[in-house]
Design an enzyme around this catalytic site. Structure first.
Site, PDB file in Angstrom:
ATOM      1  N   THR A  45       0.231  -3.332  10.778  1.00 45.71           N
ATOM      2  CA  THR A  45      -0.588  -3.403   9.582  1.00 45.71           C
ATOM      3  C   THR A  45       0.277  -4.064   8.567  1.00 45.71           C
ATOM      4  O   THR A  45       0.892  -3.445   7.742  1.00 45.71           O
ATOM      5  CB  THR A  45      -1.105  -2.078   9.075  1.00 45.71           C
ATOM      6  OG1 THR A  45      -2.096  -2.360   8.102  1.00 45.71           O
ATOM      7  CG2 THR A  45      -0.155  -1.197   8.433  1.00 45.71           C
TER       8      THR A  45
ATOM      9  N   THR B 129       0.860  -1.191   0.000  1.00 42.96           N
ATOM     10  CA  THR B 129       0.000   0.000   0.000  1.00 42.96           C
ATOM     11  C   THR B 129       0.894   1.238   0.000  1.00 42.96           C
ATOM     12  O   THR B 129       1.335   1.682  -1.048  1.00 42.96           O
ATOM     13  CB  THR B 129      -0.969  -0.006   1.199  1.00 42.96           C
ATOM     14  OG1 THR B 129      -0.237  -0.265   2.403  1.00 42.96           O
ATOM     15  CG2 THR B 129      -2.041  -1.060   1.028  1.00 42.96           C
TER      16      THR B 129
ATOM     17  N   THR C 252      -8.839   8.133   4.923  1.00 48.12           N
ATOM     18  CA  THR C 252      -9.369   7.314   6.019  1.00 48.12           C
ATOM     19  C   THR C 252     -10.850   7.424   6.115  1.00 48.12           C
ATOM     20  O   THR C 252     -11.680   7.131   5.612  1.00 48.12           O
ATOM     21  CB  THR C 252      -8.826   7.774   7.376  1.00 48.12           C
ATOM     22  OG1 THR C 252      -9.200   9.143   7.566  1.00 48.12           O
ATOM     23  CG2 THR C 252      -7.348   7.632   7.461  1.00 48.12           C
TER      24      THR C 252
END
Length: 460
Positions: free
Chosen positions: A239, A202, A460
């Site tokens: 993450t 990502t 987000t």
């Protein structure tokens, strides 16, 4: 700094500067694969193993692929990956401790309870499919059922990982439409592994892949892996997603224990920002194809198990360090080594505490050899020790000994930090807290202005 990238035909090279790191990024001129990332440096120590190419396809029996399926919000970087095994592979997994666990995490836990083996791991980037309720879970089921029909395997032998924006369900139609091409693209080549390693990223600035070859019980075995992660990284996983493969012959119960031990020594020992993700997943598969004459490793206390554990530790720690090295906005990797503790667990806890200290990380970014912050972070770790035995060194520069400050060359210490930051190298901090045999390590990175900028701009 230019990092080497594997050879691909018809490449169009461009260079860019990002967060004080010059990377050469290349894109294939075709629609099948675009916007590839450079590879992270190999961060494994020397030992009775040989570093080899191949990542998740280095071990016998494994194939991988990565392609662009239209799941990402921007660009055409590959966003869908698949790793498969030609045989039923002994499976193991480790997952986030966050109670807001993503749908694929919940699914994988259930699948591993049902079956001791797996044949495939499907990974998407773009949507985390976390906090998406039952609808998100049903999306996972539908994707698994479709892939199982194409691969002609049982649904419970397919495991799923997702990364991306929390609260967003998988772009299911795009994923389902991409599955036939993804399966056709499967390859046991280095290129197959490389494309998969890119597809799972990502905000990563580099892809993370490593493989080694070693002797275990008289047989040659291979272990490889890939991982993603750059931010929202903190012990109890991060993450981060990971897939590890091996062709070692090992019993399921032993393999699952080994994987948890290695995860505790690697991915649970890295921190970038103190945030624990909803999606952390590491899946580890063993094909057992290293040799039909090999005796199965059936005891965790056997010599062969010890050899395999060491190899697994090396691969997972190499991937974990690559994640910390690539921390969002980071200019250097930080390695904390703690010795003199009563147990390995206590040493690891102190190391994690120091690696996660925002004040320590900020001081390193500011090239300030502030040993007081290191001592304080060690002290609040929750591990009892005699502060009069506390010793702190920065590289080979002794800063504190016997619980007291030492006279040291501040300019030399600052230059040590500066050189590491300018070359994206490693800052090594050594801490001794007593006379025990326990030793542990943790890894992190410095905290720069760019970290705030990156995350302020992230959707987000």
């Amino acid at each position: 700094m230019y990092l080497s990238v594997p050879h691909y035909p018809s490449l169009k090279f461009t260079a860019f500067q990002s967060h004080k790191r010059n990377f050469r990024v290349f894109a294939v001129a075709t629609n099948e694969a675009a916007n590839y990332l450079p590879e992270a440096p190999i961060l494994i120590p020397d030992g009775p193993w040989k570093q080899i190419d191949g990542g998740v396809t280095a071990a016998k029996g494994f194939k991988a692929a990565g392609l662009y399926g239209g799941l990402r919000a921007k660009g055409e970087k590959p966003d869908l990956a698949l790793v498969t095994c030609d045989v039923d592979a002994i499976s193991a997994g480790a997952f986030t401790k966050n109670v807001v666990a993503a749908a694929p995490v919940l699914y994988c836990k259930k699948a591993l309870d049902i079956s001791e083996t797996a044949r495939a791991v499907l990974i998407n980037a773009g949507q985390a499919n976390a906090a998406t309720g039952d609808a998100g879970y049903q999306d996972v089921i539908e994707c698994v059922n479709n892939l199982s029909k194409i691969l002609q395997i049982r649904p419970e032998e397919i495991l799923v990982e997702s990364t991306g924006v929390i609260g967003h369900r998988i772009k299911k139609d795009a994923l389902l439409n991409s599955l036939p091409q993804l399966v056709r693209s499967l390859s046991s080549s280095v290129g197959g592994a490389a494309s998969a390693a890119v597809a799972i990223t990502t905000t990563d600035l580099v892809s993370k892949s490593v493989a080694i070859e070693s002797q275990v019980g008289g047989s040659t075995i291979r272990i490889g892996g890939m991982a993603k992660g750059s931010g929202m990284i903190h012990p109890n996983m991060a993450t981060m997603l990971g897939v590890v493969t091996t062709d070692a012959v090992v019993a399921c119960d032993v393999w699952r224990k080994m994987v948890q031990i290695s995860v505790d020594r690697s991915f649970n020992q890295i921190t970038v920002d103190g945030d624990t993700s909803t999606n952390d997943t590491v899946i580890a598969l063993s094909s057992g194809l290293s040799g039909f004459n090999s005796n199965i490793i059936s005891s965790l206390k056997s010599r062969e198990a010890g050899q395999l554990q060491e190899c697994l530790d090396v691969v997972m720690q190499g991937l974990a360090k690559s994640i910390a090295w690539d921390g969002e906005g980071a200019t250097c990797l930080i390695e904390i080594t703690v010795s003199g503790a009563s147990t390995e667990a206590e040493a690891a806890k102190v190391a994690r505490s120091v690696a996660g200290s925002s004040l320590v990380k900020s001081a390193i970014y500011g090239r300030d050899p502030n040993w007081g912050r290191i001592a304080a972070a060690a002290g609040y770790a929750g591990v009892p020790f005699d502060q009069m035995k506390l010793k702190v060194s920065l590289g080979n520069i002794l800063l504190m000994d016997g619980g007291e400050p030492q006279s040291f060359d501040r300019a030399a210490a600052s230059n040590y930090l500066r050189r590491a930051g300018e070359t994206h190298d490693t800052v090594r901090i050594f801490i001794s807290i007593g006379d025990g045999q326990g030793e542990g390590r943790a890894w992190g990175c410095d905290l720069s202005y760019d970290y705030v900028k990156i995350n302020a701009e992230y959707t987000t």
